[in-house]
Design a protein around this motif. Sequence first.
Motif, PDB file in Angstrom:
ATOM      1  N   ARG A 105      10.799 -53.854 -11.254  1.00 52.21           N
ATOM      2  CA  ARG A 105      10.526 -54.878  -9.948  1.00 52.21           C
ATOM      3  C   ARG A 105       9.712 -56.068 -10.290  1.00 52.21           C
ATOM      4  N   LYS A 106       9.396 -56.134 -11.656  1.00 60.26           N
ATOM      5  CA  LYS A 106       8.811 -57.355 -11.979  1.00 60.26           C
ATOM      6  C   LYS A 106       7.573 -57.802 -11.259  1.00 60.26           C
ATOM      7  N   ILE A 107       6.711 -56.740 -11.192  1.00 54.28           N
ATOM      8  CA  ILE A 107       5.464 -56.744 -10.572  1.00 54.28           C
ATOM      9  C   ILE A 107       4.030 -56.680 -11.328  1.00 54.28           C
ATOM     10  N   SER A 108       3.445 -57.434 -11.213  1.00 55.58           N
ATOM     11  CA  SER A 108       2.086 -57.117 -12.204  1.00 55.58           C
ATOM     12  C   SER A 108       1.034 -56.177 -11.393  1.00 55.58           C
ATOM     13  N   LEU A 109       0.102 -55.789 -12.335  1.00 56.89           N
ATOM     14  CA  LEU A 109      -1.006 -54.690 -12.037  1.00 56.89           C
ATOM     15  C   LEU A 109      -1.556 -55.400 -10.797  1.00 56.89           C
ATOM     16  N   ASN A 110      -2.072 -56.647 -11.118  1.00 51.44           N
ATOM     17  CA  ASN A 110      -3.010 -57.369  -9.981  1.00 51.44           C
ATOM     18  C   ASN A 110      -2.293 -57.431  -8.519  1.00 51.44           C
ATOM     19  N   ARG A 153      -1.448 -55.628  -3.156  1.00 47.21           N
ATOM     20  CA  ARG A 153      -0.522 -55.153  -2.061  1.00 47.21           C
ATOM     21  C   ARG A 153      -0.775 -53.661  -1.608  1.00 47.21           C
ATOM     22  N   VAL A 154      -1.302 -52.875  -2.681  1.00 48.92           N
ATOM     23  CA  VAL A 154      -1.449 -51.578  -2.291  1.00 48.92           C
ATOM     24  C   VAL A 154      -2.670 -51.269  -1.525  1.00 48.92           C
ATOM     25  N   GLY A 155      -3.624 -52.134  -2.114  1.00 48.09           N
ATOM     26  CA  GLY A 155      -5.172 -51.999  -1.452  1.00 48.09           C
ATOM     27  C   GLY A 155      -6.115 -50.997  -2.295  1.00 48.09           C
ATOM     28  N   ILE A 156      -5.755 -51.065  -3.558  1.00 49.41           N
ATOM     29  CA  ILE A 156      -6.826 -50.291  -4.528  1.00 49.41           C
ATOM     30  C   ILE A 156      -7.319 -51.189  -5.855  1.00 49.41           C
ATOM     31  N   THR A 157      -8.082 -50.981  -6.410  1.00 45.30           N
ATOM     32  CA  THR A 157      -8.681 -51.928  -7.268  1.00 45.30           C
ATOM     33  C   THR A 157      -7.712 -51.641  -8.609  1.00 45.30           C
ATOM     34  N   PRO A 158      -7.692 -52.946  -9.292  1.00 45.80           N
ATOM     35  CA  PRO A 158      -6.877 -52.884 -10.455  1.00 45.80           C
ATOM     36  C   PRO A 158      -7.408 -51.837 -11.544  1.00 45.80           C
ATOM     37  N   ALA A 159      -8.689 -51.491 -11.460  1.00 44.95           N
ATOM     38  CA  ALA A 159      -8.931 -50.594 -12.474  1.00 44.95           C
ATOM     39  C   ALA A 159      -8.648 -49.076 -12.190  1.00 44.95           C
ATOM     40  N   ASN A 160      -8.450 -48.910 -10.742  1.00 45.41           N
ATOM     41  CA  ASN A 160      -7.835 -47.489 -10.183  1.00 45.41           C
ATOM     42  C   ASN A 160      -6.533 -47.391 -10.573  1.00 45.41           C
ATOM     43  N   LEU A 161      -5.881 -48.505 -10.365  1.00 44.91           N
ATOM     44  CA  LEU A 161      -4.499 -48.580 -10.664  1.00 44.91           C
ATOM     45  C   LEU A 161      -4.153 -48.480 -11.953  1.00 44.91           C
ATOM     46  N   SER A 162      -4.749 -49.142 -13.114  1.00 42.93           N
ATOM     47  CA  SER A 162      -4.856 -48.858 -14.248  1.00 42.93           C
ATOM     48  C   SER A 162      -4.821 -47.413 -14.937  1.00 42.93           C
ATOM     49  N   VAL A 163      -5.821 -46.631 -14.240  1.00 38.84           N
ATOM     50  CA  VAL A 163      -6.146 -45.553 -14.313  1.00 38.84           C
ATOM     51  C   VAL A 163      -4.779 -44.518 -14.270  1.00 38.84           C
ATOM     52  N   LEU A 164      -4.168 -44.748 -13.061  1.00 37.14           N
ATOM     53  CA  LEU A 164      -2.831 -44.237 -12.566  1.00 37.14           C
ATOM     54  C   LEU A 164      -1.997 -44.367 -13.570  1.00 37.14           C
ATOM     55  N   GLY A 198       6.217 -47.741  -0.983  1.00 38.49           N
ATOM     56  CA  GLY A 198       6.533 -48.905  -0.143  1.00 38.49           C
ATOM     57  C   GLY A 198       6.698 -49.933  -0.683  1.00 38.49           C
ATOM     58  N   VAL A 199       5.677 -50.490  -1.752  1.00 38.54           N
ATOM     59  CA  VAL A 199       5.645 -51.829  -2.210  1.00 38.54           C
ATOM     60  C   VAL A 199       6.708 -51.850  -3.217  1.00 38.54           C
ATOM     61  N   LEU A 200       6.969 -50.534  -4.053  1.00 39.20           N
ATOM     62  CA  LEU A 200       7.949 -50.795  -4.999  1.00 39.20           C
ATOM     63  C   LEU A 200       9.174 -50.444  -4.745  1.00 39.20           C
ATOM     64  N   ASP A 201       9.552 -50.266  -3.446  1.00 33.40           N
ATOM     65  CA  ASP A 201      10.788 -49.669  -2.561  1.00 33.40           C
ATOM     66  C   ASP A 201      11.314 -48.664  -3.676  1.00 33.40           C
ATOM     67  N   CYS A 202      10.454 -47.543  -3.877  1.00 34.61           N
ATOM     68  CA  CYS A 202      11.015 -46.523  -4.822  1.00 34.61           C
ATOM     69  C   CYS A 202      10.859 -44.944  -4.013  1.00 34.61           C
ATOM     70  N   GLN A 203      11.048 -43.975  -4.728  1.00 38.00           N
ATOM     71  CA  GLN A 203      10.651 -42.604  -4.157  1.00 38.00           C
ATOM     72  C   GLN A 203       9.564 -42.123  -5.020  1.00 38.00           C
ATOM     73  N   PRO A 204       8.850 -40.926  -4.715  1.00 34.96           N
ATOM     74  CA  PRO A 204       7.895 -40.455  -5.749  1.00 34.96           C
ATOM     75  C   PRO A 204       8.397 -40.088  -6.932  1.00 34.96           C
ATOM     76  N   GLY A 205       9.371 -39.604  -6.769  1.00 36.72           N
ATOM     77  CA  GLY A 205      10.154 -38.964  -8.073  1.00 36.72           C
ATOM     78  C   GLY A 205      10.461 -39.968  -9.124  1.00 36.72           C
ATOM     79  N   ASP A 206      10.427 -41.339  -8.647  1.00 36.89           N
ATOM     80  CA  ASP A 206      10.839 -42.441  -9.684  1.00 36.89           C
ATOM     81  C   ASP A 206       9.670 -42.726 -10.284  1.00 36.89           C
ATOM     82  N   ILE A 207       8.303 -42.225  -9.846  1.00 37.78           N
ATOM     83  CA  ILE A 207       7.055 -42.492 -10.668  1.00 37.78           C
ATOM     84  C   ILE A 207       6.384 -41.379 -11.302  1.00 37.78           C
TER      85      ILE A 207
END
Length: 71
Positions: free
Chosen positions: A14-19, A24-35, A53-62
């Motif tokens: 999706r060419k989207i950065s961590l930041n 857009r998701v509303g969580i810290t970059p540190a917590n997103l990095s852990v995921l 919702g942000v990545l326009d995908c299904q949970p199975g894609d992640i």
Amino acid sequence: MPIIVNLDVMMARRKISLNELSERVGITPANLSVLKTGKAKAMRFSTLEAICGVLDCQPGDILEYVCNENS
């Protein structure tokens, strides 16, 4: 762990950065990095819903389950 997190793959597609995803998701970059690195032990459904919702995908894609034959 038999659950593989492919968040980095979906972010690259999706060419989207961590930041940007973090903002857009509303969580810290540190917590997103852990995921993203697969070090998280749990994820809230609301967080997964927001990421999908942000990545326009299904949970199975992640999230991917890989059978561990040693267990």
